[in-house]
Design a protein around this motif. Sequence first.
Motif: not given
Length: 96
Positions: A73, A18, A22
């Motif tokens: 992340w 993710a 992004r």
Amino acid sequence: MRDTPMRNKTSDEKDYRAGFSRVMWFAEQAKRQGWKLSDRQLVHEIMQRERAARIRDKSTLPIVGRDVRSAAWNRGQADALRALLRAQREHYGKGL
């Protein structure tokens, strides 16, 4: 520039992907607008993401809040920024 190893957890892998996607999405949007980050800006952002990942790893506090992301992340974002930096250096290194 080496990629950062991560723990083998399903949630970490999902967060990593993710974060990576992004940054790549933002890069595509920037490219459409004709924007380009300098190598220095990219390196600065990589350092910030790596720092955030280290802080998250060391922290014993739970992850709470909308804007707080996991270490995976941040590592995903750092690796995406490294990929962008590599591509940018190759592209401009060839005089294109």
